[in-house]
Motif scaffolding. Structure first.
Motif, short mmCIF file in Angstrom:
data_model
loop_
_atom_site.label_atom_id
_atom_site.label_comp_id
_atom_site.label_asym_id
_atom_site.label_seq_id
_atom_site.Cartn_x
_atom_site.Cartn_y
_atom_site.Cartn_z
N LEU A 121 -23.93 5.70 -22.65
CA LEU A 121 -22.50 5.39 -22.59
C LEU A 121 -22.24 4.69 -21.27
O LEU A 121 -22.30 5.30 -20.20
CB LEU A 121 -21.69 6.67 -22.70
N ARG A 122 -21.98 3.41 -21.35
CA ARG A 122 -21.74 2.60 -20.15
C ARG A 122 -20.37 1.96 -20.27
O ARG A 122 -20.14 1.08 -21.11
CB ARG A 122 -22.82 1.54 -20.00
N GLY A 123 -19.44 2.43 -19.44
CA GLY A 123 -18.07 1.93 -19.54
C GLY A 123 -17.49 2.30 -20.89
O GLY A 123 -17.47 3.46 -21.29
N ALA A 124 -17.05 1.28 -21.64
CA ALA A 124 -16.46 1.51 -22.96
C ALA A 124 -17.44 1.26 -24.09
O ALA A 124 -17.06 1.32 -25.26
CB ALA A 124 -15.23 0.63 -23.13
N THR A 125 -18.68 0.95 -23.76
CA THR A 125 -19.67 0.65 -24.79
C THR A 125 -20.68 1.79 -24.89
O THR A 125 -20.97 2.48 -23.91
CB THR A 125 -20.41 -0.66 -24.49
N VAL A 126 -21.24 1.95 -26.08
CA VAL A 126 -22.23 2.99 -26.30
C VAL A 126 -23.26 2.49 -27.29
O VAL A 126 -22.93 1.78 -28.25
CB VAL A 126 -21.57 4.29 -26.82
N HIS A 127 -24.51 2.80 -27.04
CA HIS A 127 -25.56 2.46 -28.00
C HIS A 127 -26.71 3.44 -27.84
O HIS A 127 -26.94 3.99 -26.75
CB HIS A 127 -26.05 1.02 -27.81
N ALA A 128 -27.41 3.69 -28.94
CA ALA A 128 -28.58 4.56 -28.91
C ALA A 128 -29.75 3.77 -28.33
O ALA A 128 -29.98 2.61 -28.69
CB ALA A 128 -28.90 5.06 -30.30
N LEU A 129 -30.50 4.39 -27.43
CA LEU A 129 -31.66 3.73 -26.85
C LEU A 129 -32.73 3.53 -27.91
O LEU A 129 -32.97 4.39 -28.76
CB LEU A 129 -32.22 4.57 -25.71
N GLU A 130 -33.37 2.39 -27.86
CA GLU A 130 -34.46 2.11 -28.79
C GLU A 130 -35.77 2.56 -28.15
O GLU A 130 -36.17 2.06 -27.10
CB GLU A 130 -34.50 0.62 -29.12
N LEU A 131 -36.44 3.51 -28.80
CA LEU A 131 -37.65 4.09 -28.26
C LEU A 131 -38.78 4.00 -29.27
O LEU A 131 -38.56 3.86 -30.48
CB LEU A 131 -37.43 5.57 -27.88
#
Length: 367
Positions: A261-271
């Motif tokens: 969660l960075r600022g207003a954006t969110v994404h699942a890390l690709e691992l």
């Protein structure tokens, strides 16, 4: 944070039917019944056949009062029946003897209940102390990482289930783990204790996330070999914060990746995930850790299967990343409770352990 976890614990507070102190209305009910019958009898111009209602006062008193208070309420019911001013239709000797017997029996039951409650409270205190020793509260801050957490065991009345998490500082930086062992409830507590013990040793000794994963894997393999058909395994995600700089290495072992969660954006890390722990494969086919550059204020949100696999009434999975984006403006220490509140609105029947760990990178140093 400690505050977040304590607030979260309140949502699964025991009901009075499961050992908690009785609510106020239960304590007031026998007194209200006694006063109500007396008031109606006094204000009526003709005798009323409502004295039978007083037979409920001593048994109701047992639910909330000790022997002395139960005896006092029982005596008050007998007085109410026998005082002529109340005109309770002249009870006979049989009625009085019956009520006296019920009151005496209620006093005895109240005494036994009080002794059992005291013993259960002692046993519950010991059990909760032992469980908190296995999964202690995470410090609000570990090095450059601020922490907030929430833990909900699926089995009612327990503090620890099949989920585990911890954040520790060591010579190689701050290490964090969140995972889920096979099964849940009290049967999984021993495995959780074993895994967390191995993790805390690894924080001090092992140089990278892959080595930590290999140690946890060996621990579960050894534990599984001691018990026939044990087949112990666990999924986990490991985070390895660099001692200096703004990087974290993330390694998934059969567990879904964290969300950034960075600022207003969110994404699942690709691992590139490795196999679950406990299969003896961590050294043979380990996953690939991904290095993520962090900025001050970045939040890594780790969740267990109880969150990611929760379903609503139609069978739809909880859209974790999409819902998390709506909470971007929530303070980190309040985020676990916000996610939990949203989760139980989406899926009222949560049947698995629920764990959330929020790690916020803060390079400003100790507070």
């Amino acid at each position: 944070m400690v505050k977040a976890r304590k607030a979260a614990a309140g949502a699964y507070r025991r009901s009075w039917l499961h050992g908690a102190p009785p609510p106020r209305w239960v304590r007031v009910l026998p007194v209200l019944l006694l006063v109500g019958v007396g008031a109606v009898a006094l204000t009526s111009s003709t005798p009323l056949d409502i004295g039978f209602l007083l037979g409920a006062v001593p048994p109701l008193a047992v639910l909330a009062y000790g022997p002395w208070a139960t005896a006092l309420l029982g005596a008050a019911t007998i007085v109410l029946l026998t005082v002529p001013a109340f005109h309770l239709n002249r009870p006979g000797d049989t009625d009085l003897f019956t009520l006296g017997f019920v009151a005496t029996l209620s006093i005895f039951v109240s005494f036994v209940r009080g002794r059992r409650d005291a013993q259960l409270d002692l046993e519950r205190t010991v059990a909760e102390t032992a469980q908190r020793a296995i999964v202690p509260e995470v410090s609000p801050r570990v090095g450059p990482v601020r922490c907030a957490s929430l833990y909900r065991a699926a089995e009612r009345g327990t503090l620890v289930g099949g989920d585990f998490f911890d954040v520790r500082a060591g010579p190689h930086g701050v290490r964090a783990v969140l995972g889920d062992v096979q099964g849940h409830g009290l049967s999984a507590v021993a495995t959780v204790a074993s895994v967390l013990g191995a993790f805390r040793e690894a924080v001090l000794d092992d140089a990278d996330a892959e080595s930590v994963a290999a140690r946890l894997d060996r621990r579960l393999v050894v534990d599984s070999a001691r018990t026939e058909h044990a087949e112990l395994f666990a999924t986990a995600v490991l985070l390895d914060f660099a001692p200096h700089g703004r990087e974290v290495r993330v390694l998934a072992c059969g567990h879904p990746p964290p969300a950034l969660l960075r600022g207003a954006t969110v994404h699942a890390l690709e691992l590139d995930p490795g196999p679950p722990l406990g299969l003896g494969l961590a050294d043979v086919m380990p996953g690939t850790a991904r290095t993520v550059s962090l900025m001050p204020g970045d939040r890594l949100v780790l969740a267990s299967d109880g969150v990611l696999e929760a379903r609503d009434a139609t069978g739809t999975f909880y859209p974790f990343v999409e819902r998390l984006a709506r909470m971007a403006g929530t303070a980190p220490d309040r985020l676990p409770d916000e996610i939990w509140a949203d989760l139980i609105r989406f899926a009222p029947r949560i049947q698995d352990d629920v764990t959330l760990l929020i790690l916020t990178f803060d390079g400003s140093g100790a507070p």
